[in-house]
Design a protein around this motif. Structure first.
Motif, mmCIF file in Angstrom:
data_model
loop_
_atom_site.group_PDB
_atom_site.id
_atom_site.type_symbol
_atom_site.label_atom_id
_atom_site.label_comp_id
_atom_site.label_asym_id
_atom_site.label_seq_id
_atom_site.Cartn_x
_atom_site.Cartn_y
_atom_site.Cartn_z
ATOM 1 N N UNK A 88 0.755 -1.216 0.054
ATOM 2 C CA UNK A 88 -0.132 -0.291 -0.240
ATOM 3 C C UNK A 88 0.564 1.521 0.303
ATOM 4 N N UNK A 89 1.250 2.161 -0.868
ATOM 5 C CA UNK A 89 2.400 3.268 -1.093
ATOM 6 C C UNK A 89 1.341 4.407 -0.474
ATOM 7 N N UNK A 90 -0.001 4.180 -0.711
ATOM 8 C CA UNK A 90 -0.587 5.418 0.382
ATOM 9 C C UNK A 90 -0.271 5.819 1.693
ATOM 10 N N UNK A 91 -0.512 4.604 2.211
ATOM 11 C CA UNK A 91 0.041 3.765 3.618
ATOM 12 C C UNK A 91 1.675 4.664 3.785
ATOM 13 N N UNK A 95 4.446 7.372 6.344
ATOM 14 C CA UNK A 95 5.457 7.122 6.929
ATOM 15 C C UNK A 95 6.339 7.646 7.378
ATOM 16 N N UNK A 96 6.967 8.424 6.237
ATOM 17 C CA UNK A 96 8.096 9.029 6.351
ATOM 18 C C UNK A 96 8.250 10.732 5.890
ATOM 19 N N UNK A 97 9.119 11.448 5.982
ATOM 20 C CA UNK A 97 9.147 13.321 6.232
ATOM 21 C C UNK A 97 9.591 13.032 4.651
ATOM 22 N N UNK A 98 9.301 14.316 3.963
ATOM 23 C CA UNK A 98 9.643 14.314 2.803
ATOM 24 C C UNK A 98 10.924 14.120 2.095
ATOM 25 N N UNK A 117 17.312 8.654 -1.451
ATOM 26 C CA UNK A 117 16.655 9.881 -0.886
ATOM 27 C C UNK A 117 15.612 10.686 -1.750
ATOM 28 N N UNK A 118 14.336 11.194 -0.631
ATOM 29 C CA UNK A 118 13.766 12.194 -0.761
ATOM 30 C C UNK A 118 12.093 11.172 -0.760
ATOM 31 N N UNK A 119 11.366 11.632 -0.636
ATOM 32 C CA UNK A 119 10.140 11.549 -0.293
ATOM 33 C C UNK A 119 9.559 10.174 -1.331
ATOM 34 N N UNK A 120 9.628 10.598 -2.606
ATOM 35 C CA UNK A 120 9.274 9.787 -3.873
ATOM 36 C C UNK A 120 10.411 8.330 -4.249
ATOM 37 N N UNK A 121 11.914 8.786 -3.526
ATOM 38 C CA UNK A 121 12.579 7.850 -4.267
ATOM 39 C C UNK A 121 12.108 6.534 -2.755
ATOM 40 N N UNK A 122 12.009 7.117 -1.857
ATOM 41 C CA UNK A 122 11.935 5.933 -1.045
ATOM 42 C C UNK A 122 10.252 5.530 -1.430
ATOM 43 N N UNK A 126 9.033 0.314 -2.585
ATOM 44 C CA UNK A 126 8.218 -0.566 -2.365
ATOM 45 C C UNK A 126 7.905 -1.056 -4.220
ATOM 46 N N UNK A 127 8.204 -0.483 -4.830
ATOM 47 C CA UNK A 127 7.779 -1.607 -6.159
ATOM 48 C C UNK A 127 8.935 -2.766 -6.270
ATOM 49 N N UNK A 128 9.609 -2.705 -5.349
ATOM 50 C CA UNK A 128 10.710 -4.066 -5.190
ATOM 51 C C UNK A 128 9.116 -5.354 -4.856
#
Length: 216
Positions: A88-91, A95-98, A117-122, A126-128
């Motif tokens: 669940x990417x939305x949840x 959970x992380x800061x930007x 690094x950064x919220x988008x990369x984090x 999860x795609x893994x």
């Protein structure tokens, strides 16, 4: 003599000041000591370094290191594992800061690894989880230390069971893995989030999956 005449007057003045003023005077005296001054400087430094995270409703409420804060961080750890198992990417994003960083596949001592690094990369990491069909992550133990009004650290272990689908050359496989997470957290708008996470796989074994016989 002058000194004898002054003593009763001094006693009357102290009585008029009262206990509250005496306590305030002691507090002022204590604040002048080097140790207390150093503590005040450290506290001010912490407030400045976390000012961007401490704003918002409820931020910084309650004493540093309160049981409420520790419970909230333990819930954060559980929610992280739930988001991974449900993909669940939305949840996961909440959970992380930007400005979060996530280091994956670090060595057992926490060094090396691949840094996101950064919220988008984090979140993209999860795609893994698409590589396996099902998974169950279980927290083994966790040591959380609230270090300030808006900062905390964590060191936790978990066990992951990952079910990889069958391929042309291998049957459906269950990978069981021991994991260690080293974390830094901040309290943002009254909510604890992960600012830094280092993920280290510690051990692993593989086995052939057994199909479940459902009754209908």
């Amino acid at each position: 003599m002058p000194t004898t005449d002054f003593a009763p007057e001094r006693r009357r003045m102290l009585t008029m000041l009262g206990t509250g003023a005496a306590v305030a005077g002691l507090g002022a005296l204590a604040s002048a000591t080097p140790a207390t001054a150093a503590h005040a400087t450290a506290s001010a430094s912490e407030e400045l370094s976390t000012a961007s995270y401490g704003s918002g409703s409820g931020a910084g409420s309650g004493p540093a290191g309160s049981a409420e804060d520790e419970l909230a961080i333990h819930r954060l750890l559980e929610t992280y594992l739930f988001a991974v198992d449900t993909k669940d990417k939305t949840v996961f994003r909440t959970l992380f800061t930007d400005d979060a960083t996530l280091t994956v596949m670090a060595h057992p001592d926490g060094t090396a690894g691949i840094v996101k690094s950064g919220i988008e990369a984090v979140v993209a990491n999860l795609d893994g989880a698409a590589a396996w069909g099902y998974s169950t992550h279980v927290t083994a133990n966790a040591h959380v230390r609230v270090t300030g009004r808006y900062t905390a650290t964590g060191d936790s272990h978990a066990t992951a069971q990952l079910v990889y689908p069958a391929t042309a050359t291998a049957p459906e496989t269950v990978v069981v893995r021991g994991i260690r997470y080293r974390d830094e957290y901040v309290k943002s708008a009254g909510v604890w989030k992960i600012r830094k996470r280092v993920f280290s796989p510690l051990w692993q074994y593989n086995g052939t999956a057994v199909q479940i016989a459902y009754p209908n």
